[in-house]
Design an enzyme around this catalytic site. Structure first.
Site, PDB file in Angstrom:
ATOM      1  N   ILE A 159      -8.656 -50.562 -22.326  1.00  0.00           N
ATOM      2  CA  ILE A 159      -8.600 -49.927 -21.016  1.00  0.00           C
ATOM      3  C   ILE A 159      -9.598 -48.778 -21.032  1.00  0.00           C
ATOM      4  CG2 ILE A 159      -6.251 -50.608 -20.437  1.00  0.00           C
ATOM      5  CD1 ILE A 159      -5.247 -47.920 -21.313  1.00  0.00           C
ATOM      6  N   ASP A 160     -10.006 -48.326 -19.860  1.00  0.00           N
ATOM      7  CA  ASP A 160     -11.032 -47.301 -19.756  1.00  0.00           C
ATOM      8  C   ASP A 160     -10.568 -45.966 -20.328  1.00  0.00           C
ATOM      9  OD1 ASP A 160     -12.568 -49.173 -18.394  1.00  0.00           O
ATOM     10  OD2 ASP A 160     -11.867 -48.500 -16.429  1.00  0.00           O
ATOM     11  N   LYS A 161     -11.529 -45.141 -20.683  1.00  0.00           N
ATOM     12  CA  LYS A 161     -11.246 -43.823 -21.238  1.00  0.00           C
ATOM     13  C   LYS A 161     -10.267 -43.039 -20.363  1.00  0.00           C
ATOM     14  CE  LYS A 161     -13.462 -39.315 -21.891  1.00  0.00           C
ATOM     15  NZ  LYS A 161     -14.723 -38.531 -21.771  1.00  0.00           N
ATOM     16  N   ARG A 263     -10.679 -51.090 -10.471  1.00  0.00           N
ATOM     17  CA  ARG A 263     -11.521 -50.084  -9.827  1.00  0.00           C
ATOM     18  C   ARG A 263     -12.550 -50.731  -8.911  1.00  0.00           C
ATOM     19  NH1 ARG A 263     -13.564 -46.696 -14.889  1.00  0.00           N
ATOM     20  NH2 ARG A 263     -14.331 -45.254 -13.280  1.00  0.00           N
TER      21      ARG A 263
END
Length: 351
Positions: A159-161, A263
């Site tokens: 998953i993204d930062k 997103r």
């Protein structure tokens, strides 16, 4: 053949400094025909482009036999080509680091981690240390069979930062193979909660559209028509949980797991994630023009200074026992405070 991220990084003029460090070394084969060095390197160095190599040569970074050469230099058999920079070459080996981990579940085959927002998942350019992978390596440092540099074990997905929530890590090659197959075949269950801009008219819906790199911004993903030759197939199901007038809390369930899928998909239908800087969510996209409303939104951004996205649930079959495993992560404090602020505003508006 070794490769280097430095060639693909931004190119700057070499400063006046006689302390240079070797980042890459190539020796030209004896049977090589004369060919431009930019063409030769683009064919022999992975993960780079001819344009980047040309820029590196023009900036004085590429040497043959210890002398700087331009991109039109023609290599000859026996030439030693080096990429020399004014900074030491990073060792990309993953080292254990004592970083706190929120472990939700652990057994001999796997562990499930609740990742906080702001923690990078895997080392990369600009983030060689302090990542979730380094933390897992420390946690499993006494497990001889677990090598953090072996791609057959470790993270099964990412998953993204700046996204919080659940991730599964495989301790063994067998576990990673089995879990990887479940993710590939869409047999896992994953849901996210997100605050998005705007009042979504439908109570639920499905977004379908291939996801690939945005040709105008390589750090962002774009949505392309389903079935097209551009990007990869992506399907996101969403359901409205709460409405706050100018924003909506939704649950997103993934069929596929593409980079920035939620997103990019939510932006595509006109509802970017709240506070998502990369996808336009850090602007005031809905609401009033009053100074008080602008101040209110700025306070919201301060409460949750990252995309309002949380990986809330994760479900899969245990790779060894076949038992269904389901996990839920509570809403993190920053998003909880953000939602409470919108609920309070909505309540005041309806009184």
């Amino acid at each position: 053949m070794n490769s280097t991220d430095d060639i693909t990084a931004g190119i700057e003029q070499l400063p006046d400094d006689d302390m240079l460090y070797e980042h890459l070394r190539l020796e030209v084969d004896r049977g090589q025909e004369p060919v431009r060095i930019d063409k030769y390197m683009s064919e022999h160095v992975q993960h780079t482009s001819r344009n980047r190599i040309q820029k590196a040569a023009d900036a004085g970074f590429i040497f043959v036999g210890g002398k700087s050469v331009k991109s039109n230099y023609k290599v000859k058999p026996g030439d030693v080509i080096t990429l020399m920079l004014d900074r030491p070459h990073y060792d990309t080996a993953i080292e254990p680091e004592d970083i706190p981990l929120d472990i939700v579940y652990e057994d001999d085959a796997l562990l499930v981690v609740n990742k906080p927002a702001g923690l990078v998942v895997h080392p990369g350019v600009g983030n060689f240390h302090g990542t979730l992978v380094n933390a897992v390596a420390w946690h499993l440092r006494d497990m001889p069979a677990y090598d953090p540099n072996d791609p057959s074990v470790g993270l099964v997905h990412r998953i993204d930062k700046d996204t919080s929530g659940l991730l599964v890590v495989a301790k063994t090659a067998e576990a990673k193979t089995e879990l990887g197959a479940q993710f590939f075949n869409h047999d896992t269950h994953r849901s996210y909660q997100a605050l998005v801009w705007g009042n979504i008219t439908e109570d639920k819906g499905t977004i379908e559209g291939n996801i690939g790199r945005d040709p105008r911004d390589r750090q962002r993903m774009a949505v392309f028509p389903p079935g097209s030759d551009t990007g990869k197939e992506a399907v996101t199901h969403y359901q409205v949980l709460e409405r706050y007038g100018y924003t909506t809390l939704v649950e997103c369930r993934l069929e596929t797991g593409r980079t920035h899928q939620i997103r990019a998909h939510m932006r595509h239908i006109g509802h970017p994630l709240f506070a998502d800087e990369r996808y336009g969510g850090c602007e005031i996209l809905r609401g009033e023009r009053t100074a008080s409303y602008k101040a209110y939104i700025q306070n919201c951004f301060k409460l949750c200074p990252r995309q309002a996205l949380h990986a809330r649930t994760l479900g899969f079959r245990h790779p060894a026992t076949g038992k269904q495993m389901d996990f839920t992560s509570p809403m993190p404090a920053d998003m909880e405070a953000l939602l409470a602020k919108w609920r309070k505003r909505l309540q005041a508006a309806t009184e």
